[in-house]
Design an enzyme around this catalytic site. Structure first.
Site, PDB file in Angstrom:
ATOM      1  N   ASP A 122       2.507   0.682   3.422  1.00  9.03           N
ATOM      2  CA  ASP A 122       1.193   1.174   2.998  1.00  9.03           C
ATOM      3  C   ASP A 122       0.530   0.110   2.146  1.00  9.03           C
ATOM      4  O   ASP A 122       1.219  -0.667   1.469  1.00  9.03           O
ATOM      5  CB  ASP A 122       1.343   2.466   2.178  1.00  9.03           C
ATOM      6  CG  ASP A 122       1.794   3.653   3.019  1.00  9.03           C
ATOM      7  OD1 ASP A 122       1.485   3.693   4.216  1.00  9.03           O
ATOM      8  OD2 ASP A 122       2.440   4.558   2.453  1.00  9.03           O
ATOM      9  N   ASP A 141      -2.420   6.056   8.929  1.00 11.48           N
ATOM     10  CA  ASP A 141      -2.836   7.245   8.184  1.00 11.48           C
ATOM     11  C   ASP A 141      -4.323   7.514   8.389  1.00 11.48           C
ATOM     12  O   ASP A 141      -4.744   8.668   8.525  1.00 11.48           O
ATOM     13  CB  ASP A 141      -2.551   7.076   6.689  1.00 11.48           C
ATOM     14  CG  ASP A 141      -1.073   6.900   6.383  1.00 11.48           C
ATOM     15  OD1 ASP A 141      -0.227   7.392   7.155  1.00 11.48           O
ATOM     16  OD2 ASP A 141      -0.761   6.247   5.366  1.00 11.48           O
TER      17      ASP A 141
END
Length: 169
Positions: A122, A141
């Protein structure tokens, strides 16, 4: 364009953009926020973290067997079913089809990370001065979230359309 080709290309595009962005982050940034990059002051930053859990790290403290079941096996089964559903259901409107492809592409990209790296990379972080703040997330995401929003909108607008048509009839 052939419907199945369209589905395949859109899912592949989502996976590719996510994986390319993660390769760039892993090869150019310092892990753990030590090398954070302010893209737009403190409002939009790149901060590389590795996430063993799901959304916002949920499940990262589960024992390895539960993590395997809930973050790898179950999502793989759900993604396979959604792929089957979108290929077989010819009545889906184009926006719903795009939404499902974004969800599947993003899901596959994060499952791929879990299989290959044991965790998900991330790196995006948004902080709008305390008014709105996100956890650290990635392109996959964003794909899943975009797909969910599109599905929600198509559901709302198709119900309004059905209600208008019912009132006319």
């Amino acid at each position: 364009m052939n419907r199945t080709l369209f589905i395949t290309l859109l899912i592949t595009f989502n996976i590719a953009i996510d994986q390319i962005s993660k390769v760039i982050v892993r090869s150019t940034m310092i892990k753990g926020g030590k090398g954070q990059i302010n893209v737009i002051q403190d409002y939009f930053q790149l901060i590389w973290v590795e996430n063993k859990g799901a959304f916002l790290g949920m499940g990262s403290d589960m024992n390895p067997t539960l993590r395997l079941i809930f973050l790898l096996i179950l999502p793989t089964i759900v993604l396979a079913y959604v792929m089957y559903y979108i290929i077989k259901t010819k009545e889906l409107d184009r926006l719903s089809l795009i939404a499902f492809c974004c969800i599947v592409g993003g899901g596959i990209a994060n499952v791929f990370d879990r299989i290959v790296f044991g965790q998900v990379t991330d790196f995006f972080y948004i902080n709008l001065g305390g008014v709105f703040r996100t956890g650290i997330f990635n392109v996959a995401d964003m794909s899943v979230t975009t797909g969910m929003i599109l599905l929600l909108l198509t559901g709302i607008f198709s119900k309004k359309k059905d209600t208008v048509e019912d009132n006319i009839a």
